[in-house]
Design an enzyme around this catalytic site. Structure first.
Site, PDB file in Angstrom:
ATOM      1  N   GLY A   1       0.820  -1.209   0.000  1.00 55.39           N
ATOM      2  CA  GLY A   1       0.000   0.000   0.000  1.00 55.39           C
ATOM      3  C   GLY A   1       0.850   1.254   0.000  1.00 55.39           C
TER       4      GLY A   1
ATOM      5  CD1 TRP B   1      -1.971   1.769  -5.845  1.00 56.45           C
ATOM      6  CD2 TRP B   1      -2.385   3.240  -4.222  1.00 56.45           C
ATOM      7  NE1 TRP B   1      -3.088   2.493  -6.207  1.00 56.45           N
ATOM      8  CE2 TRP B   1      -3.358   3.404  -5.226  1.00 56.45           C
ATOM      9  CE3 TRP B   1      -2.438   4.062  -3.089  1.00 56.45           C
ATOM     10  CZ2 TRP B   1      -4.377   4.342  -5.131  1.00 56.45           C
ATOM     11  CZ3 TRP B   1      -3.456   4.996  -3.003  1.00 56.45           C
ATOM     12  CH2 TRP B   1      -4.415   5.126  -4.012  1.00 56.45           C
ATOM     13  CG  HIS B   2       0.050   6.084  -0.735  1.00 57.12           C
ATOM     14  ND1 HIS B   2      -0.333   4.902  -0.142  1.00 57.12           N
ATOM     15  CD2 HIS B   2      -0.921   6.977  -0.442  1.00 57.12           C
ATOM     16  CE1 HIS B   2      -1.488   5.073   0.478  1.00 57.12           C
ATOM     17  NE2 HIS B   2      -1.870   6.324   0.318  1.00 57.12           N
ATOM     18  N   GLY B   3       3.364   5.933  -4.063  1.00 57.16           N
ATOM     19  CA  GLY B   3       4.379   6.632  -4.841  1.00 57.16           C
ATOM     20  C   GLY B   3       5.629   5.797  -5.034  1.00 57.16           C
TER      21      GLY B   3
END
Length: 497
Positions: free
Chosen positions: A338, A341-343
């Site tokens: 996760g 996924w953010h960056g």
């Protein structure tokens, strides 16, 4: 000649500008939204016309946000619309599984190419002392969100939990629905698509609820987030070593408000716009800084992402079905992914790892309390809850340092200043220099911790206001926001008590 100049100016305003993409809090969006509502209301009695109008405006919104990358939305819609239908119609388990894998590979491949290619190029250069030049890639707006929506759709169809739509325009409408473009929420097809076929009905409750959400979202974004960021926080994170530990700590608390007001502000606006157009999207934030544990925090923060990670990553990894140790590992891996996924950054991976570790530790605590019959109740239960809120909030803020900082070096530099160069004696000087900022921060924290019933009371009050009254309120509010955005000194003047 003058007419030609005016025409060119209009064309330039209506075409994509890389330096000035459309945003919910931009002046252009207000005009765009007004025109959209006129067309949508004109088509409201016919389902096919509603879908066509909304889809065309959504694709134009995508174009104004990221230029020709709008083609990726169309491409992914074509691919997953057809793959999901083939998956559903096929009776051969092996073939259905191969189609699902193809959908996952194509969706994640598209996301990885645009979001992570340069990250892995940099990693290979570091490991092998290479000199591969990064690609000139621009991350398309919203690709992380519509990729996850595509994946959840095909997975649900594969599991026979959802029947795929027969009309391609319905699927394109679902995928391109512009209110959720910028920052979500991630909408499930099972929640959204059945609403397409319902008649469009807009009552006073919808108007009042939508009005409250849009106004609240704009207020969070413009008055709180933008103001705190532009006037304080960006200076701290640009070079933490130049500031005292007290300044850095206040900057971290300021950023906690910024990221919450950014995410929840956009989500509120998305929910409000959707409500006005006949769609109800589940809430995406629920006062997360009131959480007394990290587990509770992730039930309140970015709820659509948390539930997506739970259903499509944590549970497939085994969830809590394969023993306690495996459950803790699954929690850690879910948050690690996760974070990624953010960056495309080690900072985000580390941030995810911190939260994954905290969730695993908190699960141990929860299991221990269950064996003992639960924690204390009454007065001491309340005291422990307050302590839990303080610990959780400060842990989340500690993690935000790595989320926000440009590099690990900057993150550790800020933490070093807080630990070794705090200088509490500069408080008065700091307050005098950023008086308005600290009052806005205080106001934001107070609003965040207000009881839920006050929010519901405001919604109910707006629901009783006639439509014309709500329009007047919206116009006046937008005008005030425009004044705040156009003048750096206006907001501080309002706050000089």
């Amino acid at each position: 000649m003058k007419m030609t100049i005016e025409l060119n100016k209009i064309i330039s305003l209506l075409t994509y500008n890389e330096k000035n993409p459309i945003l919910f809090n931009s002046a252009f969006f207000m005009y765009y939204f007004a025109v959209f509502l006129l067309f949508y209301l004109a088509a409201s009695s016919n389902k096919r016309a509603r879908v066509a109008v909304f889809t065309v405006f959504s694709l134009y919104f995508f174009y104004m946000a990221c230029g020709m990358y709008v083609g990726l939305v169309l491409l992914s819609a074509v691919v997953d619309f057809n793959l999901s239908r083939w998956i559903y119609k096929s009776e051969k388990a092996g073939f259905r599984k191969r189609l699902l894998i193809l959908s996952i590979v194509l969706n994640l491949g598209l996301l990885f190419y645009f979001k992570y290619t340069n990250f892995f190029i940099g990693m290979m250069n570091d490991l092998a002392h290479g000199n591969i030049h990064p690609l000139k890639l621009i991350l398309p707006i919203g690709i992380s969100f519509y990729t996850f929506e595509n994946l959840s759709y095909t997975v649900d169809v594969y599991k026979r939990e959802f029947k795929p739509v027969d009309d391609f325009m319905d699927y394109l409408f679902f995928l391109s629905f512009f209110p959720k473009l910028m920052m979500g929420p991630i909408v499930r097809a099972a929640d959204f698509i059945p609403q397409i076929y319902k008649p469009y009905v807009l009552d006073r409750e919808d108007i009042g609820k939508g009005m409250y959400l849009i106004v609240a979202g704009l207020f969070k974004k413009v008055v709180i987030s933008d103001f705190i960021n532009q006037n304080f926080v960006q200076y701290i994170f640009d070079d933490p070593a130049k500031h005292t530990g007290l300044e850095c700590l206040m900057g971290v608390y300021g950023y906690a408000l910024i990221i919450y007001c950014d995410f929840s502000g956009y989500s509120d606006m998305a929910l409000g716009i959707a409500r006005w157009t006949g769609f109800k999207i589940p809430p995406n934030f629920d006062s997360p800084y009131q959480s007394s544990s990290i587990t509770e925090f992730w039930r309140r923060w970015h709820i659509s992402l948390s539930s997506w990670l739970r259903d499509y990553l944590y549970i497939p990894l085994g969830g809590n079905r394969k023993g306690k140790v495996r459950q803790y590992v699954n929690l850690f891996l879910t948050m690690l992914i996760g974070g990624f996924w953010h960056g495309a950054s080690w900072n985000f991976i580390f941030w995810g790892g911190l939260h994954g570790t905290a969730l695993a530790v908190d699960k141990v605590r929860i299991d221990y309390l269950k064996k003992r019959g639960g924690g204390p109740a009454g007065f001491w239960g309340g005291v422990l809850k307050v302590i839990g809120v303080l610990i959780t909030f400060n842990f989340v803020c500690f993690c935000w340092v790595f989320f926000k900082a440009a590099t690990f070096s900057d993150a550790w530099s800020l933490i070093h200043q807080v630990v070794y160069d705090f200088q509490p004696e500069v408080w008065l000087e700091l307050y005098n220099g950023y008086t308005a900022v600290f009052w806005v921060m205080l106001m934001a924290f107070v609003l965040h911790f207000l009881p839920k019933k006050m929010e519901l009371g405001t919604e109910n009050l707006l629901s009783r206001v006639p439509v014309v009254g709500n329009v007047v309120i919206m116009v006046v509010f937008i005008w005030l926001l425009a004044q705040v955005k156009s003048s750096q000194t206006m907001l501080p003047i309002y706050l000089q008590f």
